[in-house]
Design a protein around this motif. Sequence first.
Motif, mmCIF file in Angstrom:
data_model
loop_
_atom_site.group_PDB
_atom_site.id
_atom_site.type_symbol
_atom_site.label_atom_id
_atom_site.label_comp_id
_atom_site.label_asym_id
_atom_site.label_seq_id
_atom_site.Cartn_x
_atom_site.Cartn_y
_atom_site.Cartn_z
ATOM 1 N N UNK A 335 -17.316 -14.442 -4.039
ATOM 2 C CA UNK A 335 -18.395 -13.603 -4.539
ATOM 3 C C UNK A 335 -17.859 -12.222 -4.848
ATOM 4 N N UNK A 336 -18.342 -11.228 -4.105
ATOM 5 C CA UNK A 336 -17.842 -9.863 -4.260
ATOM 6 C C UNK A 336 -17.019 -9.424 -3.049
ATOM 7 N N UNK A 337 -16.718 -10.383 -2.169
ATOM 8 C CA UNK A 337 -15.930 -10.066 -0.978
ATOM 9 C C UNK A 337 -14.444 -10.296 -1.252
ATOM 10 N N UNK A 338 -13.617 -9.435 -0.684
ATOM 11 C CA UNK A 338 -12.164 -9.539 -0.839
ATOM 12 C C UNK A 338 -11.530 -9.486 0.535
ATOM 13 N N UNK A 339 -10.587 -10.399 0.802
ATOM 14 C CA UNK A 339 -9.801 -10.316 2.022
ATOM 15 C C UNK A 339 -8.331 -10.241 1.646
ATOM 16 N N UNK A 340 -7.587 -9.522 2.467
ATOM 17 C CA UNK A 340 -6.172 -9.295 2.220
ATOM 18 C C UNK A 340 -5.458 -9.164 3.556
ATOM 19 N N UNK A 341 -4.138 -9.045 3.501
ATOM 20 C CA UNK A 341 -3.327 -8.822 4.696
ATOM 21 C C UNK A 341 -2.594 -7.509 4.509
ATOM 22 N N UNK A 342 -2.970 -6.488 5.311
ATOM 23 C CA UNK A 342 -2.418 -5.154 5.159
ATOM 24 C C UNK A 342 -1.708 -4.691 6.414
ATOM 25 N N UNK A 343 -0.806 -3.726 6.229
ATOM 26 C CA UNK A 343 -0.057 -3.159 7.342
ATOM 27 C C UNK A 343 0.374 -1.748 6.976
ATOM 28 N N UNK A 344 0.926 -1.047 7.945
ATOM 29 C CA UNK A 344 1.418 0.308 7.711
ATOM 30 C C UNK A 344 2.483 0.657 8.728
ATOM 31 N N UNK A 345 3.028 1.853 8.669
ATOM 32 C CA UNK A 345 4.087 2.252 9.604
ATOM 33 C C UNK A 345 3.656 2.260 11.069
ATOM 34 N N UNK A 346 2.339 2.329 11.313
ATOM 35 C CA UNK A 346 1.846 2.353 12.693
ATOM 36 C C UNK A 346 1.080 1.091 13.067
ATOM 37 N N UNK A 347 0.936 0.174 12.127
ATOM 38 C CA UNK A 347 0.184 -1.056 12.395
ATOM 39 C C UNK A 347 0.920 -2.253 11.812
ATOM 40 N N UNK A 349 0.818 -6.311 10.439
ATOM 41 C CA UNK A 349 -0.070 -6.958 9.474
ATOM 42 C C UNK A 349 -1.348 -7.467 10.149
ATOM 43 N N UNK A 350 -2.468 -7.220 9.502
ATOM 44 C CA UNK A 350 -3.763 -7.679 9.998
ATOM 45 C C UNK A 350 -4.639 -8.084 8.820
ATOM 46 N N UNK A 351 -5.643 -8.902 9.102
ATOM 47 C CA UNK A 351 -6.543 -9.385 8.052
ATOM 48 C C UNK A 351 -7.610 -8.323 7.794
ATOM 49 N N UNK A 352 -7.725 -7.931 6.533
ATOM 50 C CA UNK A 352 -8.583 -6.820 6.128
ATOM 51 C C UNK A 352 -9.612 -7.324 5.127
ATOM 52 N N UNK A 353 -10.872 -6.879 5.294
ATOM 53 C CA UNK A 353 -11.905 -7.197 4.300
ATOM 54 C C UNK A 353 -12.329 -5.912 3.594
ATOM 55 N N UNK A 354 -12.440 -6.004 2.278
ATOM 56 C CA UNK A 354 -12.813 -4.854 1.461
ATOM 57 C C UNK A 354 -14.237 -5.012 0.970
ATOM 58 N N UNK A 355 -15.043 -3.972 1.179
ATOM 59 C CA UNK A 355 -16.389 -3.908 0.616
ATOM 60 C C UNK A 355 -16.255 -3.326 -0.791
ATOM 61 N N UNK A 356 -16.442 -4.150 -1.803
ATOM 62 C CA UNK A 356 -16.196 -3.695 -3.181
ATOM 63 C C UNK A 356 -17.232 -2.686 -3.651
ATOM 64 N N UNK A 357 -18.331 -2.564 -2.947
ATOM 65 C CA UNK A 357 -19.352 -1.589 -3.357
ATOM 66 C C UNK A 357 -18.991 -0.176 -2.918
ATOM 67 N N UNK A 358 -18.374 -0.064 -1.731
ATOM 68 C CA UNK A 358 -18.073 1.262 -1.192
ATOM 69 C C UNK A 358 -16.593 1.615 -1.271
ATOM 70 N N UNK A 359 -15.741 0.611 -1.478
ATOM 71 C CA UNK A 359 -14.310 0.863 -1.469
ATOM 72 C C UNK A 359 -13.722 0.960 -0.083
ATOM 73 N N UNK A 360 -14.541 0.738 0.930
ATOM 74 C CA UNK A 360 -14.051 0.832 2.302
ATOM 75 C C UNK A 360 -13.592 -0.537 2.800
ATOM 76 N N UNK A 361 -12.569 -0.503 3.633
ATOM 77 C CA UNK A 361 -12.027 -1.735 4.181
ATOM 78 C C UNK A 361 -12.034 -1.665 5.701
ATOM 79 N N UNK A 362 -12.095 -2.833 6.329
ATOM 80 C CA UNK A 362 -12.086 -2.894 7.796
ATOM 81 C C UNK A 362 -11.290 -4.114 8.240
ATOM 82 N N UNK A 363 -10.755 -4.038 9.429
ATOM 83 C CA UNK A 363 -10.024 -5.163 10.002
ATOM 84 C C UNK A 363 -11.023 -6.203 10.486
ATOM 85 N N UNK A 364 -10.796 -7.454 10.100
ATOM 86 C CA UNK A 364 -11.687 -8.521 10.560
ATOM 87 C C UNK A 364 -10.941 -9.621 11.305
ATOM 88 N N UNK A 365 -9.607 -9.569 11.333
ATOM 89 C CA UNK A 365 -8.872 -10.621 12.022
ATOM 90 C C UNK A 365 -7.435 -10.230 12.304
#
Length: 651
Positions: A335-347, A349-365
């Motif tokens: 639908x309009x949901x997006x999931x990805x696998x993101x990481x950074x220098x302090x984290x 890899x984790x499963x991330x979901x993006x809210x396409x309406x707000x541009x905000x993402x959160x860890x879901x797994x």
Amino acid sequence: MQTLAYGEWPSPIDAATAAAHDGSPEFVGFVGDEVWWTEPRPAEAGRRALVRRHADGTEESVLPAPWNVRSRVIEYGGRPWAGTVGDDGSPLVVFVHFADQRLYRFEPGGEPRPLTPVSPVGQGLRWAEPVLLPERGEVWCVLEEFTGDGPGDVRRVLAAVPLDGSAAEDRAAVRELSDGRHRFVTGPRLAPDGRRAAWIAWDHPRMPWDGTELLVADVTPDGTLGEARTVAGGPEESVAQADWSHDGRLLYASDRTGWWNLYRDGEPLCPREEEFGGPLWKLGHRWFAPLDGGLVAVLHGKGALALGILDPETGEVVDAAGPWSEFAACLAAHGERVVAVGAGPRTAHEVVELDTRTGRARVIGAAHRDAVDPAYYPEPQVRTFTGPDGREIHAHLHPPHNPDCTGPAGELPPYVIWAHGGPTGRVPLVLDLEIAYFTSRGIGVAEVNYGGSTGYGRAYRNRLRGQWGVVDVEDCAAVALALADEGTADRNRLAVRGGSAGGWTTAASLTTTDVYACGTIIYPVLDLTGWSSGETHDFESQYLETLIGPLAEVPEQYAERSPTTHADRLSVPFLLLQGLDDVICPPVQCERFLNRLAGRGVPHAYLTFEGEGHGFRRAETMVRALEAELSLYAQVFGLKVPGVPVLKLGT
């Protein structure tokens, strides 16, 4: 704050902690509204678990050990599972089990049931990138079928497997959808109306980042494919991924301009000197995912890949907000949901979901949890160095870092140069506890994205054409010497390490330069002539045609570049690590190298691991390897590292 010698700082990050957090979630996808993915289990013989995120946010490993959801297609594998929801709302999943490579059907609450047979020929039947079509009673996927005992006795086609289990003991019940005229194929992507299928194909001697063809065929009412036609790609154009927009237009990532950019029905959507794709090392890598409303979720960037939403009508990309600086080639949309696998220098890899309406993402797994105080994590720097002929070399610098310790005044720390595998690949800038294992003890690490690496355009990638063992070695050495010259690293305490193609670069560096005091060579390529003559798997069997040159034309170059040929030049201590089940870089390569070195009095250790293939996955293996590596550096650099078993170096 204690003042202690570099390399002797006490650290809470031991090898067991690093091993327990090795690997990352992969192959995310939706089953109805739920998000599922695969996840490593180093403590469970290195298997990949299939994880389900329930609606209430809880996570469940749906298959107990020893079920191992991992495909061996092209040896590096591919997407090993797919799922949907039945009429009663319950999940229906198909997956590949690593041990026998059969495709299984699974409904939670029941036992997995095989859908495909075991072949007695060669290395059997393998499957990847399944697409569930319950309305047809089938799952469509890539079939890799061995026709003999040799690694090159193999064919690959698109195939349809009955969901009722009728092919579990009957190979003839598997319907072949494509004609087998291409050596390699990806899985089919079906248009929204189900009337067309698209897939990618290529042939020896090209690798998928050299040149591929994007094929489209009509799907007939009886479920067969019509004549396939090539709509994009070619010998010097790599199409990395294809899919369909919500209104049935063909989307694909092509590097025809020198950068992997997105196209829709042949027209560029967002022309930039950035990558919107990457090297297809695993079937099912996804750098973009179309949304139902017409927007497209994308991974894009130069070097690091960010997660964004592309408006195809304007070419505008809006990036997701969050702490993740790198995203893996692992996108899924529903639908309009997006999931990805993101990481950074302090984290990690984790499963991330993006809210396409707000541009905000959160860890879901697979949420990152600090195994130790993050004050002990490295504080990396993105650097660009100058190499021979003034060329740019991209690298990540991880200086020694420990909140409790500092080095003595006037002393410079030892540094280890890390050469990544591939070689057509790139090392991401993410939290890696193996790096922290060294930096928290006062040993610096520099990861080098040498010429030939991906993420910086085709021209940078092509620097390695005909120059493997030259450009990569020069670039790593240039970074090492620059660090010494600028007063960052101790010139007399430089080491080099790498696995697979990085093992090649390490061995080539030790046998052709005097830059390093020691090195760690991990499941390497060491003898090009043997490796290109049946000692490796089919996927990479002609990789050297571009990395070195055509074997028929320059056979002497294969011998001249090989570290085995120059083993007599090696004079510094080294550690050699090898999995005994490795069919990509088999143990015979190491044995031949050591035989050439015999009697020369060079201190070294050769550690082998039963049950390990290409890439170590078991916790006990990773612990042994990491402690042995630290012990090597301690002995060569004159360090005291209590609590770490002493690696016995023989000659």
